[in-house]
Design a protein around this motif. Sequence first.
Motif, mmCIF file in Angstrom:
data_model
loop_
_atom_site.group_PDB
_atom_site.id
_atom_site.type_symbol
_atom_site.label_atom_id
_atom_site.label_comp_id
_atom_site.label_asym_id
_atom_site.label_seq_id
_atom_site.Cartn_x
_atom_site.Cartn_y
_atom_site.Cartn_z
ATOM 1 N N UNK A 20 -13.371 42.820 -60.039
ATOM 2 C CA UNK A 20 -14.806 42.920 -58.998
ATOM 3 C C UNK A 20 -16.044 44.275 -59.980
ATOM 4 N N UNK A 21 -15.646 45.166 -59.849
ATOM 5 C CA UNK A 21 -16.281 46.840 -60.329
ATOM 6 C C UNK A 21 -17.005 45.830 -61.661
ATOM 7 N N UNK A 22 -16.388 45.651 -62.778
ATOM 8 C CA UNK A 22 -16.852 45.733 -63.766
ATOM 9 C C UNK A 22 -17.574 45.070 -64.052
ATOM 10 N N UNK A 23 -17.694 43.410 -62.700
ATOM 11 C CA UNK A 23 -18.981 41.890 -62.724
ATOM 12 C C UNK A 23 -19.676 42.903 -61.877
ATOM 13 N N UNK A 24 -19.411 43.719 -61.038
ATOM 14 C CA UNK A 24 -20.406 44.539 -60.296
ATOM 15 C C UNK A 24 -21.707 45.529 -61.274
ATOM 16 N N UNK A 25 -20.850 45.735 -62.268
ATOM 17 C CA UNK A 25 -21.831 46.759 -62.669
ATOM 18 C C UNK A 25 -22.594 46.058 -63.886
ATOM 19 N N UNK A 26 -22.011 44.994 -64.820
ATOM 20 C CA UNK A 26 -22.330 43.937 -65.561
ATOM 21 C C UNK A 26 -23.699 43.540 -65.178
ATOM 22 N N UNK A 27 -23.694 42.753 -63.282
ATOM 23 C CA UNK A 27 -24.737 42.743 -62.127
ATOM 24 C C UNK A 27 -25.754 43.813 -62.094
ATOM 25 N N UNK A 28 -25.670 44.525 -62.482
ATOM 26 C CA UNK A 28 -26.025 45.959 -62.254
ATOM 27 C C UNK A 28 -27.162 45.680 -63.475
ATOM 28 N N UNK A 29 -26.074 45.785 -64.565
ATOM 29 C CA UNK A 29 -27.455 45.716 -65.940
ATOM 30 C C UNK A 29 -27.927 45.051 -65.841
ATOM 31 N N UNK A 30 -27.311 43.402 -65.777
ATOM 32 C CA UNK A 30 -28.553 42.208 -65.614
ATOM 33 C C UNK A 30 -29.053 42.494 -64.522
ATOM 34 N N UNK A 31 -29.162 42.914 -63.468
ATOM 35 C CA UNK A 31 -30.425 42.432 -62.973
ATOM 36 C C UNK A 31 -31.176 43.843 -62.697
ATOM 37 N N UNK A 32 -31.148 44.902 -63.523
ATOM 38 C CA UNK A 32 -32.173 45.626 -64.209
ATOM 39 C C UNK A 32 -33.280 45.401 -65.310
ATOM 40 N N UNK A 33 -32.469 44.688 -66.034
ATOM 41 C CA UNK A 33 -32.955 44.040 -67.234
ATOM 42 C C UNK A 33 -33.820 43.306 -67.492
ATOM 43 N N UNK A 34 -33.015 42.001 -66.724
ATOM 44 C CA UNK A 34 -33.644 40.469 -66.215
ATOM 45 C C UNK A 34 -34.161 40.179 -65.436
ATOM 46 N N UNK A 35 -34.289 40.936 -64.329
ATOM 47 C CA UNK A 35 -35.233 40.916 -62.644
ATOM 48 C C UNK A 35 -35.966 42.100 -62.292
ATOM 49 N N UNK A 36 -35.740 42.836 -62.863
ATOM 50 C CA UNK A 36 -36.570 44.221 -62.629
ATOM 51 C C UNK A 36 -36.168 44.303 -61.392
ATOM 52 N N UNK A 37 -34.582 44.240 -60.929
ATOM 53 C CA UNK A 37 -34.192 45.047 -59.549
ATOM 54 C C UNK A 37 -34.232 46.289 -59.502
#
Length: 468
Positions: free
Chosen positions: A277-294
Motif C-alpha cells: 500500500x505504501x508503494x502504491x501511495x508513492x507511485x500515486x505521488x509520482x503520477x500526481x506530480x507528473x501528470x496531474x500537477x497535484x
Amino acid sequence: MSDQVISIIALVLVFAIATFSAVHLGALALVAAFIVGSTVADESTDDLFSGFPGDLFVVLVGVTLLFAIAKNNGTVDWLVDAAVKAVRGRIALIPWVMFLVTAVLTAVGAVTPAAVGIVAPIGLGFAAAYGINPVLMGLLIANGASAGGFSPIGVFGSITNNVVERNDLPGNPALLFTASFLFNVALCVIVFFAFGGRRLLGQRAQRYKGGGDGNGSSERHDDAAPPGGPDGPGGPAGPGGQLVEAGGTPRRTLAVATTTAPTPPDEPLRLDGPRTLTLIGLLSLVAGALFFDLDVGLMALTVTVVLSLVSPKSVKGAVDRCAWSTVLLVCGIVTYVSQMERMGTIDYLGKQVASIQAPLVGALLICLIGALVSAFASTTGMLGALIPLAVPFLLAGEVGAVGLITALAISASVVDASPFSTSGALITANTPADQRDFVFRRLMAWGLGISVVGPLVTWGLFVVPSSL
C-alpha cells in the motif's frame, strides 16, 4: 538610507547573530521580518504572513512524515534492497542512479520539490545503510533535479524559454538543456570524489541488511564522513574510535559509539500489505506530480492518512521524526526573503546592476545576484524576474543573449542544494537525525560556495565567448 538597503543589512545581521549565538536562524528571520515590516516597510501582520511559504511547509512536513511511516513499515528497506539488486550490488553506482532518476522526473515535467521529495528519502536511506556520505548522495540528487529541469518540457526550461520568447530575445532551448545537464554532470563528478566516492569504487553489497556495509558490519572508512557513529567528526574511524589520517597516522582519540543496526533475518525482504500500500501511495505521488500537477505535499499527507488508518503500527513515532527544526529554519528565511521582494529589494539590486556601463561586468553581477538570491528563495521566481532585468544588456547587443540566459539559468539552479532552498531542505530533513547538523553545515557551505563559483564559471564559459 533606503528601505531596501536596510532590509539587506538586516539579512546580514540575521546570519551574523545566528552564526555566533544559539539563536535559531529560522526564528531570528521571522523576528527580523516582524521588526523590519513594522518599523520600515509599514506592513501589517497579514502582510507578513502572506509571505510565509505554506506550500513549502506542507511539502516538508508531508514528505518527511510519509517516509517516516515508510521507514517504520519496512518499505524504504525494501526499496533500498531493490536498488542494490538493480546495480548488482555496486555501491558506487547508487548515487548516480539517484541522479538519473531525479533528472528524468524533472525532465518530463515534475517540479523540483516533487522529484527531490520522492527520491531523497530513498537515496539517503541507502546512504545510511551503507556508509555513503549523505552529503554526496544529497548533492547528486539535488543536481539531478537541476540537470533535468531545463528540458523543453521541464518546469525550469518552460519558464526560461517563455520569458525569452515574451521579451523577443533569441533563444536556444536545446543548448540550454544540454549545457545545464553537462554542467551538472561535471559538478557531480567533482562532488563524487570530494565527498568520499573514491572509496566506494569496487565495493559490492550482497544485499541490504538495514545497516553497515551490507554484510552486517557497521565499519566505514570515509574521508568525508559525517560526525556521529563510527566515522567521528572530520575523518575516518580507526579501531577503538581513533581517528586516522589518510596515511594511517592517528590524529586524536575520540569516544565513539560504534552501534550496529540490527540485522534482519537472511530471508529476502518481502512485500506485505502495508508495504504494498505504501508503494502504491508513492507511485500515486509520482503520477500526481507528473501528470496531474497535484500538490506533492497535500498528496503526501493524503497517503499518510490512508496508511495511518490501514496500518496504525506504522505511524508510531512518525510525527516526532519530522524535521521540525529544519521546517522552522527554511520557512523563516523564505518569509523574510518574500518580504524583501515585496519591499522591492530584489528589483532595487537589479536596477543598480543595470546602471553599470560595462556590460560584461553587469552580466556577471546579474548571475551572482540570481545565484545568491536563489539559494534562499524560489529558483522559479528568480528565472522569471532576473531574465527581464538582463534585457537592457541583451538589446544593446554587447552581450550574447543565448550565452547570458544560459549562464543565468544554470547559476540560479545549481544552488538548489542550499539547505535554505527546497531541495536542500528536503535533503536535510530526510537525513538521519544524528547526521542532520553535519549535512546542514556542509550543504550551507556548498550552497554559498557554488553561488559564487557557479556564476564565475558559467560567465566564463557562456557569456565571455559570446561577447568577443
